[in-house]
Design an enzyme around this catalytic site. Structure first.
Site, short mmCIF file in Angstrom:
data_model
loop_
_atom_site.label_atom_id
_atom_site.label_comp_id
_atom_site.label_asym_id
_atom_site.label_seq_id
_atom_site.Cartn_x
_atom_site.Cartn_y
_atom_site.Cartn_z
N ARG A 223 0.84 -1.19 0.00
CA ARG A 223 0.00 0.00 0.00
C ARG A 223 0.89 1.25 0.00
O ARG A 223 1.95 1.28 0.64
CB ARG A 223 -0.89 0.04 1.25
CG ARG A 223 -2.10 -0.87 1.19
CD ARG A 223 -3.12 -0.43 0.16
NE ARG A 223 -4.31 -1.27 0.13
CZ ARG A 223 -4.48 -2.32 -0.68
NH1 ARG A 223 -3.55 -2.64 -1.57
NH2 ARG A 223 -5.59 -3.03 -0.64
N HIS A 271 -0.95 0.07 -9.80
CA HIS A 271 -1.66 -0.83 -8.86
C HIS A 271 -2.27 -2.01 -9.63
O HIS A 271 -3.49 -2.22 -9.61
CB HIS A 271 -2.75 -0.06 -8.09
CG HIS A 271 -3.18 -0.79 -6.83
ND1 HIS A 271 -3.55 -0.15 -5.68
CD2 HIS A 271 -3.31 -2.12 -6.56
CE1 HIS A 271 -3.89 -1.03 -4.76
NE2 HIS A 271 -3.75 -2.24 -5.27
P1 NDP Z 1 -2.22 -11.36 5.09
O1 NDP Z 1 -3.08 -10.74 6.12
O2 NDP Z 1 -2.48 -12.78 4.71
O3 NDP Z 1 -0.70 -11.28 5.54
C1 NDP Z 1 -0.16 -10.19 6.21
C2 NDP Z 1 1.24 -10.57 6.71
O4 NDP Z 1 1.86 -9.40 7.25
C3 NDP Z 1 1.22 -11.62 7.82
O5 NDP Z 1 2.31 -12.51 7.65
C4 NDP Z 1 1.43 -10.79 9.09
O6 NDP Z 1 2.10 -11.48 10.13
C5 NDP Z 1 2.33 -9.68 8.55
N1 NDP Z 1 2.26 -8.48 9.38
C6 NDP Z 1 1.17 -7.73 9.66
N2 NDP Z 1 1.52 -6.67 10.44
C7 NDP Z 1 2.86 -6.79 10.66
C8 NDP Z 1 3.79 -6.04 11.39
N3 NDP Z 1 3.45 -4.93 12.06
N4 NDP Z 1 5.08 -6.44 11.43
C9 NDP Z 1 5.45 -7.58 10.76
N5 NDP Z 1 4.60 -8.34 10.05
C10 NDP Z 1 3.32 -7.96 9.99
O7 NDP Z 1 -2.29 -10.41 3.80
P2 NDP Z 1 -2.13 -10.80 2.27
O8 NDP Z 1 -0.88 -11.56 2.10
O9 NDP Z 1 -3.37 -11.42 1.75
O10 NDP Z 1 -2.03 -9.34 1.59
C11 NDP Z 1 -1.01 -8.44 1.96
C12 NDP Z 1 -1.28 -7.07 1.36
O11 NDP Z 1 -1.00 -7.05 -0.03
C13 NDP Z 1 -2.73 -6.58 1.40
O12 NDP Z 1 -3.05 -6.10 2.68
C14 NDP Z 1 -2.74 -5.50 0.34
O13 NDP Z 1 -2.44 -4.27 0.93
C15 NDP Z 1 -1.62 -5.92 -0.61
N6 NDP Z 1 -2.13 -6.27 -1.94
C16 NDP Z 1 -1.71 -5.55 -3.03
C17 NDP Z 1 -2.13 -5.87 -4.30
C18 NDP Z 1 -1.64 -5.13 -5.49
O14 NDP Z 1 -2.17 -5.33 -6.60
N7 NDP Z 1 -0.62 -4.30 -5.38
C19 NDP Z 1 -3.07 -6.98 -4.52
C20 NDP Z 1 -3.45 -7.68 -3.33
C21 NDP Z 1 -2.99 -7.32 -2.08
P3 NDP Z 1 1.42 -12.76 10.86
O15 NDP Z 1 1.41 -13.83 9.80
O16 NDP Z 1 2.32 -13.09 11.96
O17 NDP Z 1 0.05 -12.32 11.27
C1 OXD Z 2 -6.03 -5.84 -2.95
C2 OXD Z 2 -5.46 -4.98 -3.99
O1 OXD Z 2 -5.93 -5.50 -1.76
O2 OXD Z 2 -5.76 -5.21 -5.19
O3 OXD Z 2 -6.58 -6.90 -3.29
O4 OXD Z 2 -4.70 -4.07 -3.69
#
Ligand code: NDP
Ligand code: OXD
Length: 308
Positions: A223, A271
């Site tokens: 993000r 994006h």
């Molecule tokens: P998840 O919720 O499955 O994973 C989040 C990960 O981040 C987990 O491993 C979590 O740790 C870790 N995490 C959260 N907070 C912290 C912190 N403060 N310090 C360290 N680690 C942390 O999310 P997704 O993998 O499904 O998606 C991730 C992000 O990707 C989305 O939130 C979105 O913003 C972005 N995205 C972007 C897209 C694009 O087109 N550019 C498309 C889709 C998503 P733990 O496992 O220990 O909880």
């Molecule tokens: C999502 C994205 O969060 O597309 O799925 O950014």
């Protein structure tokens, strides 16, 4: 009971069509069209205008059309008692794996540099990296981060992962939250796949960049507000970071006046790393709508206390 679709980018009809073809018996409305507010129990949203939820007194669940939910938490009309879900989808996962992999190879082979050279009709071979030169560090080892890490490891890259809690994934060295510095000092291609929360806002900053080895590269697909843009530009211009591929921005579309556009070592995409496919995602929304109706636990529910 009915579903309300809220997005402002003109793509609502694709989602309505997906509902029509998979569950024509479910009533779905576009929020821009007249609709019975008292019948709405689920809102399916992407970057909704703030303040709308309070108009729906029977609303029970807000479902994100994507993996991220930051834009729902930012809306003051999201009430704590509402349920929240997000997308976990096989296409969203493979699309992200492929996008990050493509960016890693583009960096490794210097493809962006050749693209710039072409615009100057410049024939010049440059040094390039091999897999043995590269250690990819993934911040955020959730659904997308873990899958991407595995996809890269299978191709022979050294991959590290960092997340709140430590993970056990074969072939990948993982670090928990407190070990961020150890993770950073070994990483020379940093991939951000964290959710945006108060804890991760601004995490990609000067102090973090300074802990990466000289010549590190950033692939940012999470993000916009994770990244302090001026810090990245300074770090690249003084030669510490060697460049970045950035897919997400605090304001989208990115302002035409942004210094990122004209920076030769910053590569911008709109994006598009992984875009929810309505046909694929609607299946889980229908499943959740049926679960909501029959008072069963929802799939892919977000922990609203944890914030992701
Ligand atoms: P998840 O919720 O499955 O994973 C989040 C990960 O981040 C987990 O491993 C979590 O740790 C870790 N995490 C959260 N907070 C912290 C912190 N403060 N310090 C360290 N680690 C942390 O999310 P997704 O993998 O499904 O998606 C991730 C992000 O990707 C989305 O939130 C979105 O913003 C972005 N995205 C972007 C897209 C694009 O087109 N550019 C498309 C889709 C998503 P733990 O496992 O220990 O909880
Ligand atoms: C999502 C994205 O969060 O597309 O799925 O950014």
């Amino acid at each position: 009971m009915a579903i309300l679709l809220i997005r402002q980018d003109g793509k609502t009809s694709q989602w309505l069509n997906a509902f029509k073809s998979q569950a024509s018996q479910i009533e779905c409305f576009d929020y821009n069209q007249p609709h019975p507010k008292e019948r709405i129990t689920m809102a399916l949203v992407w970057k909704q205008p703030h303040g709308l939820f309070e108009q729906y007194k029977n609303l029970k669940c807000v479902a994100s059309m994507g993996a991220g939910v930051d834009f729902i938490f930012e809306d003051p009309s999201f009430r704590q008692e509402l349920l929240m879900t997000r997308v976990v989808d096989p296409l969203l996962i493979t699309d992200m794996e492929e996008f990050v992999t493509a960016q890693v190879y583009a960096h490794m082979k210097g493809l962006y540099q050749y693209h710039s050279q072409q615009s100057l009709s410049l024939w010049k071979q440059n040094p390039y990296f091999r897999k043995k030169d590269i250690t990819i560090g993934i911040m955020g080892m959730g659904v997308l981060g873990s899958a991407t890490a595995k996809a890269l490891a299978i191709q022979g890259f050294s991959v590290l992962g960092w997340s709140n809690s430590k993970k056990q994934i074969e072939g990948i060295t993982t670090y928990e939250k407190v070990d961020l510095d150890l993770f950073l000092e070994k990483t020379n291609v940093l991939v951000c796949l964290l959710p945006l929360t108060p804890d991760t806002n601004g995490i990609l900053n000067e102090s973090l960049f300074s802990k990466l080895p000289r010549g590190a590269y950033l692939i940012h697909v999470a993000r916009g507000p994770h990244l302090i843009g001026e810090d990245l530009i300074q770090s690249i211009d003084k030669g510490h970071m060697c460049g970045a591929a950035i897919d997400v921005f605090p304001t989208e579309p990115l302002d035409t006046k942004s210094p990122f556009w004209g920076h030769s070592k910053i590569h911008i995409t709109p994006h598009c790393a992984s875009i929810s496919s309505p046909e694929s995602v609607v299946t889980q929304i229908i499943a959740n709508y049926n679960r909501l109706t029959s008072h069963q636990p929802l799939l892919n529910q977000v922990d609203t206390l944890k914030g992701y």
